[in-house]
Design a protein around this motif. Structure first.
Motif, PDB file in Angstrom:
ATOM      1  N   ALA A 246       0.841  -1.199   0.000  1.00  0.00           N
ATOM      2  CA  ALA A 246       0.000   0.000   0.000  1.00  0.00           C
ATOM      3  C   ALA A 246       0.876   1.248   0.000  1.00  0.00           C
ATOM      4  CB  ALA A 246      -0.905  -0.005   1.233  1.00  0.00           C
ATOM      5  N   VAL A 247       0.490   2.243  -0.780  1.00  0.00           N
ATOM      6  CA  VAL A 247       1.204   3.519  -0.792  1.00  0.00           C
ATOM      7  C   VAL A 247       0.799   4.308   0.450  1.00  0.00           C
ATOM      8  CG1 VAL A 247       1.516   5.714  -1.999  1.00  0.00           C
ATOM      9  CG2 VAL A 247       1.356   3.579  -3.304  1.00  0.00           C
ATOM     10  N   ALA A 248       1.783   4.757   1.215  1.00  0.00           N
ATOM     11  CA  ALA A 248       1.506   5.507   2.438  1.00  0.00           C
ATOM     12  C   ALA A 248       0.940   6.887   2.101  1.00  0.00           C
ATOM     13  CB  ALA A 248       2.780   5.648   3.266  1.00  0.00           C
ATOM     14  N   PRO A 249       0.084   7.428   2.957  1.00  0.00           N
ATOM     15  CA  PRO A 249      -0.513   8.747   2.698  1.00  0.00           C
ATOM     16  C   PRO A 249       0.537   9.853   2.582  1.00  0.00           C
ATOM     17  CG  PRO A 249      -1.729   7.594   4.408  1.00  0.00           C
ATOM     18  CD  PRO A 249      -0.470   6.807   4.173  1.00  0.00           C
ATOM     19  N   VAL A 250       0.280  10.793   1.696  1.00  0.00           N
ATOM     20  CA  VAL A 250       1.110  11.989   1.554  1.00  0.00           C
ATOM     21  C   VAL A 250       0.184  13.196   1.533  1.00  0.00           C
ATOM     22  CG1 VAL A 250       2.916  10.775   0.275  1.00  0.00           C
ATOM     23  CG2 VAL A 250       1.071  11.883  -0.974  1.00  0.00           C
ATOM     24  N   PRO A 251       0.642  14.350   2.006  1.00  0.00           N
ATOM     25  CA  PRO A 251      -0.205  15.548   1.981  1.00  0.00           C
ATOM     26  C   PRO A 251      -0.570  15.925   0.545  1.00  0.00           C
ATOM     27  CG  PRO A 251       1.695  15.857   3.416  1.00  0.00           C
ATOM     28  CD  PRO A 251       1.949  14.606   2.633  1.00  0.00           C
ATOM     29  N   ALA A 252      -1.777  16.410   0.351  1.00  0.00           N
ATOM     30  CA  ALA A 252      -2.228  16.789  -0.986  1.00  0.00           C
ATOM     31  C   ALA A 252      -1.331  17.858  -1.596  1.00  0.00           C
ATOM     32  CB  ALA A 252      -3.677  17.281  -0.938  1.00  0.00           C
ATOM     33  N   ASP A 253      -0.789  18.738  -0.742  1.00  0.00           N
ATOM     34  CA  ASP A 253       0.068  19.799  -1.277  1.00  0.00           C
ATOM     35  C   ASP A 253       1.480  19.301  -1.599  1.00  0.00           C
ATOM     36  OD1 ASP A 253       1.083  19.468   1.260  1.00  0.00           O
ATOM     37  OD2 ASP A 253       0.640  21.504   1.951  1.00  0.00           O
ATOM     38  N   ALA A 254       1.725  17.997  -1.323  1.00  0.00           N
ATOM     39  CA  ALA A 254       3.019  17.397  -1.671  1.00  0.00           C
ATOM     40  C   ALA A 254       2.885  16.555  -2.934  1.00  0.00           C
ATOM     41  CB  ALA A 254       3.538  16.542  -0.521  1.00  0.00           C
ATOM     42  N   THR A 255       1.841  16.825  -3.725  1.00  0.00           N
ATOM     43  CA  THR A 255       1.630  16.114  -4.983  1.00  0.00           C
ATOM     44  C   THR A 255       1.679  17.105  -6.138  1.00  0.00           C
ATOM     45  OG1 THR A 255      -0.793  16.366  -4.967  1.00  0.00           O
ATOM     46  CG2 THR A 255       0.130  14.479  -3.789  1.00  0.00           C
ATOM     47  N   GLY A 265      -5.842  10.081   2.547  1.00  0.00           N
ATOM     48  CA  GLY A 265      -5.424   8.815   3.125  1.00  0.00           C
ATOM     49  C   GLY A 265      -6.540   8.220   3.963  1.00  0.00           C
ATOM     50  N   PHE A 266      -6.463   6.925   4.222  1.00  0.00           N
ATOM     51  CA  PHE A 266      -7.429   6.283   5.109  1.00  0.00           C
ATOM     52  C   PHE A 266      -6.717   5.173   5.870  1.00  0.00           C
ATOM     53  CE2 PHE A 266      -7.411   3.441   1.541  1.00  0.00           C
ATOM     54  CZ  PHE A 266      -7.813   2.191   1.999  1.00  0.00           C
ATOM     55  N   THR A 267      -7.290   4.777   6.988  1.00  0.00           N
ATOM     56  CA  THR A 267      -6.714   3.705   7.796  1.00  0.00           C
ATOM     57  C   THR A 267      -7.481   2.421   7.547  1.00  0.00           C
ATOM     58  OG1 THR A 267      -6.037   5.276   9.510  1.00  0.00           O
ATOM     59  CG2 THR A 267      -6.121   2.950  10.121  1.00  0.00           C
ATOM     60  N   ARG A 268      -6.777   1.401   7.090  1.00  0.00           N
ATOM     61  CA  ARG A 268      -7.380   0.107   6.815  1.00  0.00           C
ATOM     62  C   ARG A 268      -7.693  -0.613   8.132  1.00  0.00           C
ATOM     63  NH1 ARG A 268      -5.194  -2.338   1.964  1.00  0.00           N
ATOM     64  NH2 ARG A 268      -4.860  -4.209   3.220  1.00  0.00           N
ATOM     65  N   PRO A 269      -8.599  -1.586   8.129  1.00  0.00           N
ATOM     66  CA  PRO A 269      -8.894  -2.343   9.351  1.00  0.00           C
ATOM     67  C   PRO A 269      -7.674  -3.050   9.939  1.00  0.00           C
ATOM     68  CG  PRO A 269     -10.652  -2.652   7.770  1.00  0.00           C
ATOM     69  CD  PRO A 269      -9.563  -1.902   7.048  1.00  0.00           C
ATOM     70  N   ASP A 270      -6.657  -3.328   9.091  1.00  0.00           N
ATOM     71  CA  ASP A 270      -5.446  -3.972   9.613  1.00  0.00           C
ATOM     72  C   ASP A 270      -4.474  -2.963  10.212  1.00  0.00           C
ATOM     73  OD1 ASP A 270      -4.484  -2.732   7.343  1.00  0.00           O
ATOM     74  OD2 ASP A 270      -4.065  -4.585   6.247  1.00  0.00           O
ATOM     75  N   VAL A 272      -2.955  -0.463   8.687  1.00  0.00           N
ATOM     76  CA  VAL A 272      -2.073   0.156   7.698  1.00  0.00           C
ATOM     77  C   VAL A 272      -2.738   1.409   7.139  1.00  0.00           C
ATOM     78  CG1 VAL A 272      -0.962  -0.134   5.443  1.00  0.00           C
ATOM     79  CG2 VAL A 272      -0.997  -2.030   7.077  1.00  0.00           C
ATOM     80  N   LYS A 273      -1.980   2.492   7.045  1.00  0.00           N
ATOM     81  CA  LYS A 273      -2.503   3.730   6.467  1.00  0.00           C
ATOM     82  C   LYS A 273      -2.184   3.739   4.974  1.00  0.00           C
ATOM     83  CE  LYS A 273      -2.038   6.338  10.769  1.00  0.00           C
ATOM     84  NZ  LYS A 273      -3.482   6.338  11.033  1.00  0.00           N
ATOM     85  N   GLN A 274      -3.179   4.062   4.160  1.00  0.00           N
ATOM     86  CA  GLN A 274      -3.031   3.963   2.712  1.00  0.00           C
ATOM     87  C   GLN A 274      -3.543   5.215   2.016  1.00  0.00           C
ATOM     88  OE1 GLN A 274      -4.753   0.379   1.113  1.00  0.00           O
ATOM     89  NE2 GLN A 274      -3.847   0.666  -0.910  1.00  0.00           N
ATOM     90  N   MET A 275      -2.872   5.583   0.928  1.00  0.00           N
ATOM     91  CA  MET A 275      -3.245   6.756   0.133  1.00  0.00           C
ATOM     92  C   MET A 275      -4.281   6.369  -0.913  1.00  0.00           C
ATOM     93  SD  MET A 275      -2.626   9.942  -0.060  1.00  0.00           S
ATOM     94  CE  MET A 275      -2.835  11.352  -1.152  1.00  0.00           C
ATOM     95  N   THR A 276      -5.100   7.347  -1.299  1.00  0.00           N
ATOM     96  CA  THR A 276      -6.054   7.138  -2.380  1.00  0.00           C
ATOM     97  C   THR A 276      -5.918   8.248  -3.419  1.00  0.00           C
ATOM     98  OG1 THR A 276      -7.878   8.474  -1.474  1.00  0.00           O
ATOM     99  CG2 THR A 276      -7.708   6.191  -0.712  1.00  0.00           C
ATOM    100  N   VAL A 277      -6.293   7.932  -4.653  1.00  0.00           N
ATOM    101  CA  VAL A 277      -6.427   8.922  -5.722  1.00  0.00           C
ATOM    102  C   VAL A 277      -7.867   8.821  -6.195  1.00  0.00           C
ATOM    103  CG1 VAL A 277      -5.728   9.602  -8.046  1.00  0.00           C
ATOM    104  CG2 VAL A 277      -4.006   8.791  -6.426  1.00  0.00           C
ATOM    105  N   ASN A 278      -8.603   9.925  -6.102  1.00  0.00           N
ATOM    106  CA  ASN A 278     -10.042   9.928  -6.358  1.00  0.00           C
ATOM    107  C   ASN A 278     -10.730   8.861  -5.511  1.00  0.00           C
ATOM    108  OD1 ASN A 278     -12.423  10.869  -7.464  1.00  0.00           O
ATOM    109  ND2 ASN A 278     -12.305   9.558  -9.275  1.00  0.00           N
ATOM    110  N   CYS A 279     -10.237   8.704  -4.287  1.00  0.00           N
ATOM    111  CA  CYS A 279     -10.770   7.782  -3.282  1.00  0.00           C
ATOM    112  C   CYS A 279     -10.451   6.315  -3.550  1.00  0.00           C
ATOM    113  CB  CYS A 279     -12.276   7.961  -3.100  1.00  0.00           C
ATOM    114  SG  CYS A 279     -12.713   9.572  -2.412  1.00  0.00           S
ATOM    115  N   TRP A 280      -9.734   6.004  -4.642  1.00  0.00           N
ATOM    116  CA  TRP A 280      -9.346   4.625  -4.923  1.00  0.00           C
ATOM    117  C   TRP A 280      -8.027   4.310  -4.225  1.00  0.00           C
ATOM    118  CZ3 TRP A 280     -12.541   1.234  -7.054  1.00  0.00           C
ATOM    119  CH2 TRP A 280     -13.595   1.708  -7.847  1.00  0.00           C
ATOM    120  N   PRO A 281      -7.951   3.236  -3.433  1.00  0.00           N
ATOM    121  CA  PRO A 281      -6.693   2.845  -2.795  1.00  0.00           C
ATOM    122  C   PRO A 281      -5.616   2.602  -3.857  1.00  0.00           C
ATOM    123  CG  PRO A 281      -8.532   1.644  -1.828  1.00  0.00           C
ATOM    124  CD  PRO A 281      -9.070   2.342  -3.050  1.00  0.00           C
TER     125      PRO A 281
END
Length: 318
Positions: A246-255, A265-270, A272-281
């Motif tokens: 999983a790609v770790a979250p990054v600030p939107a202004d760092a893209t 970013g969102f936190t998975r049930p396991d 792990v914190k994961q980044m999304t693009v247009n809400c897709w992991p």
């Protein structure tokens, strides 16, 4: 006329749903059979992820370290260390024979400690500390040693234990780069070798078109069995997640160049914190060795590189 409590509640609920849709809308209906990452992945989900399948990049099935049980010869002295210029990775540390040296993410530098033994050490032979010297471009202050569990002394660079890769057979090869999402070529200062730093996420022009890459220039992918709406849900768990980190979250202004809607970013049930693009992991692929590789494209008919607006590049149209 006064609004009843029930009516107000319905209005508030509708507003919340609308806000969530705006934040995490998707470009299609939620994938059928998608499951929460806390659940056991379906058998066809693992097959679609390419788990256990050979990739042609030295990261296929086997002992889990990328060498498929391949035996290494006795540890060879490092000799005079040197720095080579790689078009893909910038400055890379090599031994006196020009063989690339690597570091392992599960090791530690403070204090220096190796966590690669047994089959791992067969696939990734530790570099002996004896006779290692600093050549041109190498600061001798970066050289050190750590005592391994078997009592042998291993070379460290900036505190990080150094290894060779059994599948590198000639000088200049970097086939160990990115294996398992944990092995990386060493820079002269002990850091991971990389070209000039990139934004957390950016866009790269390739034969596939414009695709999203991470801060290391590695291709980012989407899994078609994931879900983006009403909340981001990953269907890649267990062995799948080892193959597709999983790609770790990054600030939107760092893209740069990536659509800002649903960039979060969102936190998975396991946990792990994961980044999304247009809400897709989003994920990287352990079979991609160097920046620009797209070896994960189309695997299982479910994994595709990500466009700047979050769509799967080259995926069949529904």
């Amino acid at each position: 006329m006064k609004t009843s409590w029930r009516s107000a509640s319905l209005v508030a609920t509708a507003a919340a749903v609308l806000a969530l849709t705006t934040a995490c809308g998707q470009d299609g209906a939620p994938a059928a059979g998608s499951q929460n990452v806390g659940a056991t992945a379906a058998a066809d989900g693992l097959g679609g992820a390419g788990v256990g399948a050979g990739t042609g990049s030295g990261t296929g099935a086997g002992n889990g370290y990328g060498a498929d049980g391949q035996q290494s010869s006795a540890a060879e002295p490092a000799g005079r260390l040197a720095v080579t210029d790689s078009a893909e990775l910038g400055k890379v540390l090599t031994d006196s024979s020009g063989m690339t040296l690597y570091r392992f993410d599960e090791d530690t530098a403070e204090p220096p400690r190796s966590h690669c033994d047994g089959d791992c050490a067969t696939a990734w032979p530790p570099v002996p500390a004896a006779d290692a010297t600093a050549g041109s471009g190498v600061d001798k202050a970066m050289l050190g040693e750590v005592t391994r569990a078997d009592g042998s002394k291993q070379l460290t660079i900036g505190g990080w234990p150094a290894y060779r890769y059994a599948k590198d057979t000639k000088a200049g090869e970097i086939s160990g780069q990115g294996v398992g999402g944990k092995w990386y070529a060493l820079a002269p200062d002990g850091k991971k070798a990389t070209l000039a730093s990139l934004p957390g996420l950016s866009v790269k022009k390739t034969e596939l078109g414009d695709i999203v890459v991470d801060k290391n220039g590695m291709t980012v992918y989407r899994f078609l069995k994931d879900q983006a709406w009403p909340t981001s849900v990953s269907a890649c768990t267990g062995a799948c997640l080892e193959k597709w980190p999983a790609v770790a979250p990054v600030p939107a202004d760092a893209t740069k160049g990536v659509r800002k809607k649903g960039l979060m970013g969102f936190t998975r049930p396991d946990g792990v914190k994961q980044m999304t693009v247009n809400c897709w992991p989003i994920y990287t692929y352990s079979g991609d060795k160097i920046p620009g590789d797209t070896n994960g494209q189309g695997i299982g008919g479910t994994w595709y590189a990500v466009s700047p607006d979050g769509k799967p590049v080259g995926a069949p149209k529904k």
